[in-house]
Write a protein that holds these residues in place. Sequence first.
Motif, PDB file in Angstrom:
ATOM      1  N   PHE A 475       0.832  -1.195   0.000  1.00 29.12           N
ATOM      2  CA  PHE A 475       0.000   0.000   0.000  1.00 29.12           C
ATOM      3  C   PHE A 475       0.874   1.254   0.000  1.00 29.12           C
ATOM      4  O   PHE A 475       2.019   1.241   0.468  1.00 29.12           O
ATOM      5  CB  PHE A 475      -0.938   0.027   1.221  1.00 29.12           C
ATOM      6  N   ARG A 476       0.298   2.309  -0.547  1.00 27.44           N
ATOM      7  CA  ARG A 476       0.940   3.617  -0.484  1.00 27.44           C
ATOM      8  C   ARG A 476      -0.137   4.687  -0.489  1.00 27.44           C
ATOM      9  O   ARG A 476      -1.062   4.653  -1.300  1.00 27.44           O
ATOM     10  CB  ARG A 476       1.892   3.854  -1.655  1.00 27.44           C
ATOM     11  N   THR A 477      -0.006   5.633   0.421  1.00 28.61           N
ATOM     12  CA  THR A 477      -0.895   6.797   0.477  1.00 28.61           C
ATOM     13  C   THR A 477      -0.038   8.048   0.450  1.00 28.61           C
ATOM     14  O   THR A 477       0.938   8.158   1.194  1.00 28.61           O
ATOM     15  CB  THR A 477      -1.743   6.780   1.765  1.00 28.61           C
ATOM     16  N   ARG A 478      -0.396   8.969  -0.407  1.00 28.98           N
ATOM     17  CA  ARG A 478       0.312  10.252  -0.459  1.00 28.98           C
ATOM     18  C   ARG A 478      -0.699  11.382  -0.342  1.00 28.98           C
ATOM     19  O   ARG A 478      -1.646  11.468  -1.135  1.00 28.98           O
ATOM     20  CB  ARG A 478       1.120  10.401  -1.744  1.00 28.98           C
ATOM     21  N   LEU A 479      -0.486  12.244   0.660  1.00 28.45           N
ATOM     22  CA  LEU A 479      -1.313  13.431   0.845  1.00 28.45           C
ATOM     23  C   LEU A 479      -0.501  14.644   0.426  1.00 28.45           C
ATOM     24  O   LEU A 479       0.556  14.921   0.999  1.00 28.45           O
ATOM     25  CB  LEU A 479      -1.727  13.574   2.313  1.00 28.45           C
ATOM     26  N   ASN A 480      -0.974  15.346  -0.559  1.00 35.96           N
ATOM     27  CA  ASN A 480      -0.320  16.573  -1.006  1.00 35.96           C
ATOM     28  C   ASN A 480      -1.043  17.778  -0.406  1.00 35.96           C
ATOM     29  O   ASN A 480      -2.266  17.883  -0.485  1.00 35.96           O
ATOM     30  CB  ASN A 480      -0.333  16.674  -2.534  1.00 35.96           C
ATOM     31  N   ASP A 481      -0.272  18.686   0.207  1.00 34.94           N
ATOM     32  CA  ASP A 481      -0.811  19.921   0.777  1.00 34.94           C
ATOM     33  C   ASP A 481      -1.833  19.653   1.878  1.00 34.94           C
ATOM     34  O   ASP A 481      -2.887  20.287   1.950  1.00 34.94           O
ATOM     35  CB  ASP A 481      -1.433  20.803  -0.314  1.00 34.94           C
ATOM     36  N   ALA A 482      -1.515  18.713   2.755  1.00 30.63           N
ATOM     37  CA  ALA A 482      -2.374  18.434   3.906  1.00 30.63           C
ATOM     38  C   ALA A 482      -2.215  19.549   4.934  1.00 30.63           C
ATOM     39  O   ALA A 482      -1.101  19.929   5.295  1.00 30.63           O
ATOM     40  CB  ALA A 482      -2.016  17.092   4.520  1.00 30.63           C
ATOM     41  N   ASP A 490       3.320  17.700   2.741  1.00 24.64           N
ATOM     42  CA  ASP A 490       3.129  16.466   1.989  1.00 24.64           C
ATOM     43  C   ASP A 490       3.446  15.291   2.905  1.00 24.64           C
ATOM     44  O   ASP A 490       4.497  15.264   3.559  1.00 24.64           O
ATOM     45  CB  ASP A 490       4.045  16.425   0.765  1.00 24.64           C
ATOM     46  N   VAL A 491       2.539  14.335   2.955  1.00 25.30           N
ATOM     47  CA  VAL A 491       2.691  13.175   3.833  1.00 25.30           C
ATOM     48  C   VAL A 491       2.612  11.916   2.987  1.00 25.30           C
ATOM     49  O   VAL A 491       1.740  11.799   2.113  1.00 25.30           O
ATOM     50  CB  VAL A 491       1.593  13.145   4.915  1.00 25.30           C
ATOM     51  N   GLU A 492       3.509  10.978   3.245  1.00 24.09           N
ATOM     52  CA  GLU A 492       3.480   9.708   2.516  1.00 24.09           C
ATOM     53  C   GLU A 492       3.586   8.545   3.491  1.00 24.09           C
ATOM     54  O   GLU A 492       4.442   8.519   4.371  1.00 24.09           O
ATOM     55  CB  GLU A 492       4.606   9.618   1.496  1.00 24.09           C
ATOM     56  N   SER A 493       2.687   7.586   3.343  1.00 22.21           N
ATOM     57  CA  SER A 493       2.708   6.340   4.098  1.00 22.21           C
ATOM     58  C   SER A 493       2.826   5.196   3.100  1.00 22.21           C
ATOM     59  O   SER A 493       2.071   5.127   2.126  1.00 22.21           O
ATOM     60  CB  SER A 493       1.421   6.187   4.922  1.00 22.21           C
ATOM     61  N   LYS A 494       3.757   4.305   3.342  1.00 26.32           N
ATOM     62  CA  LYS A 494       3.916   3.157   2.452  1.00 26.32           C
ATOM     63  C   LYS A 494       4.381   1.953   3.254  1.00 26.32           C
ATOM     64  O   LYS A 494       5.023   2.083   4.295  1.00 26.32           O
ATOM     65  CB  LYS A 494       4.908   3.465   1.338  1.00 26.32           C
ATOM     66  N   GLY A 495       4.045   0.774   2.755  1.00 20.03           N
ATOM     67  CA  GLY A 495       4.446  -0.424   3.456  1.00 20.03           C
ATOM     68  C   GLY A 495       3.734  -1.640   2.924  1.00 20.03           C
ATOM     69  O   GLY A 495       3.221  -1.655   1.807  1.00 20.03           O
ATOM     70  N   PHE A 496       3.691  -2.682   3.755  1.00 19.47           N
ATOM     71  CA  PHE A 496       3.043  -3.920   3.346  1.00 19.47           C
ATOM     72  C   PHE A 496       2.437  -4.616   4.559  1.00 19.47           C
ATOM     73  O   PHE A 496       2.816  -4.378   5.698  1.00 19.47           O
ATOM     74  CB  PHE A 496       4.024  -4.847   2.625  1.00 19.47           C
TER      75      PHE A 496
END
Length: 641
Positions: A475-482, A490-496
């Motif tokens: 999975f990967r989630t990217r928030l731009n201009d949060a 900018d926030v990014e969460s990634k992993g498995f």
Amino acid sequence: MAALLLGTAFLPAIATAQTATDPVVLKPIVLQADADAASQVAVTADQLEDARNGTMKDVFRAEPSVIVGGGIALTERVFVNGIDQQQLAVTVDGAAQNNRMFHHTGTNVIDPGLLKAARVDAGVAPADAGFGALAGSIAYETKSALDMLEDGQTYGGQVSTGYASNGDTTEGSVTLYGRQGPIDALVYAKRATGNDYEDGAGDNVDHTGADLNSYALKLGAEMGDWRAEFGALQVQDDALRPYRANLGGVVGRTNEARRYALKQTTQTLNLRRLSADGLFDPEFLVTQSRSDLDTYDLNTDGSYSGDFNQGDADTLTIKAQNHFALGTMDVTAGLDHARSKATYEGVFRGAAGSFREDVTNTGAFAQARGTHGQFDYSAGLRYDWNRFTGAGGQSVDTEGASANAALTWHATDALALNAAYSTVFGGTPLAAVYDLYEAYETADAYDDLRHTRAHNVVLGAEWTTGDTTLGAELFRTRLNDARKKLAVHDVESKGFRLSARQDWVGGYATLRYSDTDVEVDGGDATTYDLLDLGTVPGRILTLEARHQVMAGLELGGVIQHTLDEDGVGVDASADWPGYTVVDVFAEYEPAQYDNLTLRAEVNNLFDRDYIDRASYGGDFAEVLGQKEPGRSIGLSAQVRF
């Protein structure tokens, strides 16, 4: 840890020893399954039952990708794949929750004893989940009289009582429900009270005693082909808490207690058609959710100092939608409109202040779900018009489109592959109520804000053979201009995630592992950098197991193991120590009293001294994090009539 895991391997052998003439069958495990399941985390009926005398931490205890910080109900905050639930669309019975209040408290306080279902769309959420589903959605559904009544029953009730040794916490609840003709009703009340609990080192954790009231009223009426439902929920917590409620203290700062008074309410009115004809299946929903949090500072003699904070966050929502049945495809389309506000009033060091932000959002959406051959699919669109008004009357008006798609390919009878993607418009959200102050009134205060845009990707596989199920997901989630206060990040969460489940006659065991990294503005982040945005979950392993050893007697538990993690971020001054926490239970329903359930449990069996991985401040040496309770023995009884 290895010994505990090895011990569960003997459970299938015990199950095999059961004779064919005396089978042991568990209560059904209800999963929330639909075409959006590519990124879904479902809470089972067993998990909800196990958590009925606990808090939201207990609801998600077995799921490492959904973690809950905070040692007391007031400070519990849910994170999904490391992202704060403030970045998700959260609903209770369809009511959008306005949960932006104070970074030293939690978000939604929900009584698990009321829950019928809980579903998390991790990352990719459907368009009809509501506005603001940047990193997914969380949907809670509470019970009604129709859920409680058994076949042939017109009225009934349930009385529960419980005791936990750590903190001498006692609780009791009463539920009454019935149906007369087309009318049904449910009334619920719960009270929990106790003293401060001790951590695993045997030290008292000041101002953590339970002081919770929970109430619910659910009414339903059938009128021909239509059904109307009204619901009202309220949770209250009013007690002395640590000055920063989610911390034990900060070195060199004020750490005295102050009074926290929290009241959260949700009201819903739903009208829907009972018999659909394929193209006409409408539903109308009007809801209001409100969170009031007041704090009062105290003098050294315990009297009120005159400094106080009063926060109010509420959302009013109107939604109209229709469900279209088109052969093997179902389409839900509609409109929703929400008005939210954040209001602060208070006195700090003798200076009074009053501030308010408002936002209205109108959206149009459509979501299709269906099956074609070996494929399950879901796809949706929504468009939102967002109107934001700042504390000084400033306007930030934006609009944008969102889209999502999910596909599951049943490649063989055993193997399923899935993929999901979404791009989500988030508009300009409200600030946390307790962040508002004079700087928000200046003419250029909001000039740096831009509308938030999220991108989510999920790829997964599931393999099932016989009673064994294996799963894997990226999975990967990217928030731009949060938004965070008056700035954007900018926030990014990634992993498995990995999972393995083994079922047998009378029981099952599930092993889950999650590895999540969260970054802010392209670099490592501390829990301070991630306030209102996320947390630092790292690597978490859980084992959930239960077995019905004989008719009426179940044994089970959950093991949660976190690995050591280095403190990251430019100002991190401490590492995250790993810990292993074991919770076990035994539940008995006597054959001669089928309306009685007795339960004994031991939480934190080995008395570990730790701060939950989802709690704030564990990566700072000068921050005294809020310790979790040490070993606690719990006893409870539930009588149905």
